[in-house]
Design an enzyme around this catalytic site. Structure first.
Site, PDB file in Angstrom:
ATOM      1  N   ASP A 192      44.434  45.557  34.248  1.00 55.26           N
ATOM      2  CA  ASP A 192      43.909  44.941  35.472  1.00 55.26           C
ATOM      3  C   ASP A 192      43.028  43.746  35.084  1.00 55.26           C
ATOM      4  O   ASP A 192      42.059  43.893  34.347  1.00 55.26           O
ATOM      5  CB  ASP A 192      43.085  45.989  36.240  1.00 55.26           C
ATOM      6  CG  ASP A 192      42.522  45.428  37.538  1.00 55.26           C
ATOM      7  OD1 ASP A 192      42.945  44.333  37.965  1.00 55.26           O
ATOM      8  OD2 ASP A 192      41.629  46.085  38.108  1.00 55.26           O
ATOM      9  N   ASP A 236      47.605  40.913  39.944  1.00 56.71           N
ATOM     10  CA  ASP A 236      46.854  40.928  38.671  1.00 56.71           C
ATOM     11  C   ASP A 236      46.794  42.294  38.004  1.00 56.71           C
ATOM     12  O   ASP A 236      45.917  42.554  37.204  1.00 56.71           O
ATOM     13  CB  ASP A 236      45.447  40.383  38.897  1.00 56.71           C
ATOM     14  CG  ASP A 236      44.517  41.417  39.515  1.00 56.71           C
ATOM     15  OD1 ASP A 236      44.991  42.230  40.330  1.00 56.71           O
ATOM     16  OD2 ASP A 236      43.326  41.417  39.170  1.00 56.71           O
ATOM     17  N   GLU A 237      47.732  43.171  38.358  1.00 52.85           N
ATOM     18  CA  GLU A 237      47.685  44.534  37.833  1.00 52.85           C
ATOM     19  C   GLU A 237      49.079  45.037  37.510  1.00 52.85           C
ATOM     20  O   GLU A 237      50.015  44.765  38.265  1.00 52.85           O
ATOM     21  CB  GLU A 237      47.202  45.470  38.939  1.00 52.85           C
ATOM     22  CG  GLU A 237      45.774  45.837  38.933  1.00 52.85           C
ATOM     23  CD  GLU A 237      45.485  46.684  40.156  1.00 52.85           C
ATOM     24  OE1 GLU A 237      45.834  47.866  40.154  1.00 52.85           O
ATOM     25  OE2 GLU A 237      44.949  46.128  41.123  1.00 52.85           O
TER      26      GLU A 237
HETATM   27  P1  TTP Z   1      41.265  43.311  42.387  1.00 59.62           P
HETATM   28  O1  TTP Z   1      41.950  43.633  41.104  1.00 59.62           O
HETATM   29  O2  TTP Z   1      41.012  44.416  43.351  1.00 59.62           O
HETATM   30  O3  TTP Z   1      39.840  42.657  42.094  1.00 59.62           O
HETATM   31  P2  TTP Z   1      39.404  41.576  41.036  1.00 59.62           P
HETATM   32  O4  TTP Z   1      40.480  41.277  40.056  1.00 59.62           O
HETATM   33  O5  TTP Z   1      38.872  40.390  41.758  1.00 59.62           O
HETATM   34  O6  TTP Z   1      38.177  42.272  40.336  1.00 59.62           O
HETATM   35  P3  TTP Z   1      38.157  43.504  39.315  1.00 59.62           P
HETATM   36  O7  TTP Z   1      37.540  42.946  38.073  1.00 59.62           O
HETATM   37  O8  TTP Z   1      37.319  44.544  39.973  1.00 59.62           O
HETATM   38  O9  TTP Z   1      39.579  43.944  39.105  1.00 59.62           O
HETATM   39  O10 TTP Z   1      42.076  42.200  43.154  1.00 59.62           O
HETATM   40  C1  TTP Z   1      42.771  41.160  42.490  1.00 59.62           C
HETATM   41  C2  TTP Z   1      42.718  39.895  43.305  1.00 59.62           C
HETATM   42  O11 TTP Z   1      43.292  40.112  44.589  1.00 59.62           O
HETATM   43  C3  TTP Z   1      41.307  39.410  43.547  1.00 59.62           C
HETATM   44  O12 TTP Z   1      40.837  38.572  42.507  1.00 59.62           O
HETATM   45  C4  TTP Z   1      41.414  38.716  44.872  1.00 59.62           C
HETATM   46  C5  TTP Z   1      42.556  39.398  45.589  1.00 59.62           C
HETATM   47  N1  TTP Z   1      42.020  40.310  46.624  1.00 59.62           N
HETATM   48  C6  TTP Z   1      41.982  39.858  47.959  1.00 59.62           C
HETATM   49  O13 TTP Z   1      42.435  38.756  48.255  1.00 59.62           O
HETATM   50  N2  TTP Z   1      41.464  40.675  48.918  1.00 59.62           N
HETATM   51  C7  TTP Z   1      40.945  41.907  48.627  1.00 59.62           C
HETATM   52  O14 TTP Z   1      40.450  42.607  49.521  1.00 59.62           O
HETATM   53  C8  TTP Z   1      40.980  42.369  47.270  1.00 59.62           C
HETATM   54  C9  TTP Z   1      40.428  43.723  46.900  1.00 59.62           C
HETATM   55  C10 TTP Z   1      41.516  41.536  46.315  1.00 59.62           C
HETATM   56 CA    CA Z   2      41.633  42.884  39.026  1.00 62.97          CA
END
Ligand code: TTP
Ligand code: CA
Length: 415
Positions: free
Chosen positions: A12, A107-108
């Site tokens: 992730d 991104d995962e």
């Molecule tokens: P996530 O993997 O949930 O979050 P993140 O990568 O920003 O942070 P983390 O380090 O905790 O993993 O989400 C990936 C991307 O998806 C995030 O950068 C932005 C987008 N996203 C949205 O647009 N709306 C949302 O509600 C969420 C949770 C994420």
């Molecule tokens: Ca992420």
């Protein structure tokens, strides 16, 4: 049983949108950064970097609130095209370690590296029971960082998807967390109950009321009290999850493309027989939805297929705003296409089909557009209806749903 041991990574990216912004504009580094909508518009935070999170800024929070919490933050509008481009770059690095990559969102991903080798790592290495798995995770993290010019990720290493996903979240950013093979229950025991997939604030409250705070409390309780508290199906489901049991395979995008259901009618359906057509489309949508849920999949595109008595076949498809596993949403889309985009004139119908494609293992909900609470509720209702179906057969529940639909219908002429 080493033969059946699987080595699964959940990778992730850290604060993905913000990290891409920092990559493209290094002057942002070290400062709080928020990517999202404006307070004037619909305005929610898509994500915040870790500096902004220290002020309490979180995804899905109204932008206006984020500004109050952290006025010094740099507020940026999202650049989806750029994020997709970087996502492709990162996924192509994943693909260098195994062909078994299951994307979950932009991104995962899950990676099955059971059969992967790492040059320079001796074949007899077996860190925490994962062969070269842990070394692969570290190498992958370094490589992503190097090849993208600085993006970091967090990785969970475990014997299944569920545990790997829990693990990757525990030491963010830039953490590699290993769930030692054979010690899955011990790993889960000290975690709060909310870490279990499907336990939201409401269920957590109910569980706390019966003395369950930690996953370990649930493990000690045993299956029967859980079933008494939550019902047979749900109780058994949580009994599996609290001990870290998950047999789902890593499914690459190519493997399952769609799930569909169709039927040829020996007795053709008359175009005017609205009731039968609706019932048939509903029945098929319900089957498709149940199959999606059984595999824990959501689909973004609904397909309708229809063939007339002269063998003229049409297929139509419609994209939903957000992936679904719900009968109501699939049915609504299928019926909409039937009404608006199929015209057989007076010819009778010999075949109908409903399908869903664009499948994903995890719904990415755009929280700014959806009331996710409502959706979650609908999904748990659907899971209950699955359980009822298994017990009493399709007919009863179908009838019940059809009746519900009747109640909601507007009186004639009201449109
Ligand atoms: P996530 O993997 O949930 O979050 P993140 O990568 O920003 O942070 P983390 O380090 O905790 O993993 O989400 C990936 C991307 O998806 C995030 O950068 C932005 C987008 N996203 C949205 O647009 N709306 C949302 O509600 C969420 C949770 C994420
Ligand atoms: Ca992420």
């Amino acid at each position: 049983m080493p033969e059946s041991r699987r080595i699964i990574l959940h990778v992730d990216m850290d604060a993905f949108y913000c990290s891409v912004e920092e990559l493209d504009n290094p002057s942002l580094k070290g400062r709080p950064v928020v990517v999202g909508g404006t307070p004037e518009g619909r305005g929610v935070v898509a994500t915040a970097n870790y500096a902004a999170r220290e002020f309490g800024v979180r995804s899905a929070m109204p932008a206006a609130r984020a500004i109050r919490l952290c006025p010094r933050a740099e507020f940026l509008r999202p650049r989806p095209k750029r994020y997709s481009e970087v996502s492709r770059e990162v996924f192509s690095i994943f693909g260098k370690y195994t062909p078994l990559v299951e994307p979950l969102s932009i991104d995962e991903a899950f990676l099955d590296v059971t059969g992967s080798r790492l040059p320079g790592v001796p074949a007899n290495v077996d860190e925490d029971g994962y062969g070269a798995g842990v070394a692969i995770a570290r190498a992958l993290r370094e490589r992503v960082e190097k090849e993208t010019g600085g993006l970091t990720c967090s990785i969970g290493v475990a014997s299944n998807k569920y545990l790997a996903k829990i693990a990757s979240d525990l030491r963010k950013p830039r953490g590699v967390v290993i769930v030692p093979l054979g010690a899955e229950e011990e790993f889960l025991a000290p975690l709060p109950i909310e870490k279990i997939w499907g336990v939201g604030p409401k269920k957590a409250e109910r569980l706390r009321a019966i003395g369950i705070d930690l996953v370990g409390d649930m493990q000690r309780l045993g299956v029967e009290p859980l079933q008494r508290a939550l019902g047979d199906e749900t109780g058994e489901h949580f009994w599996r999850l609290c001990r870290g049991v998950d047999h789902r395979p890593v499914v690459t995008e190519q493997e399952v493309k769609s799930i569909s259901q169709e039927k040829t009618y020996g007795q053709f359906l008359a175009p005017a027989d609205r009731e039968t057509i609706e019932r048939e489309l509903f029945r098929m949508s319900d089957k498709v939805a149940a199959r999606l849920r059984a595999r824990e999949l959501w689909g973004r595109t609904v397909q309708l297929k229809a063939r007339d008595e002269k063998f003229h076949t049409v297929t139509r498809s419609a994209s939903l705003d957000s992936p679904t596993c719900l009968v109501e949403e699939i049915y609504r889309a299928a019926l909409g296409m039937f009404d608006e985009r199929v015209d057989f004139g007076d010819l009778r119908i010999r075949l109908l089909g409903v399908g869903v494609s664009g499948l994903t293992g995890e719904p990415r909900r755009q929280l700014d557009f959806f009331d996710s609470g409502r959706l979650q509720q609908a999904e748990s209702m659907a899971a209950i209806s699955d359980a009822v179906c298994r017990k009493i057969g399709d007919k009863a529940i179908l009838r019940a749903k059809m009746l519900e639909g009747e109640k909601e219908k507007k009186p004639p002429g009201s449109d």
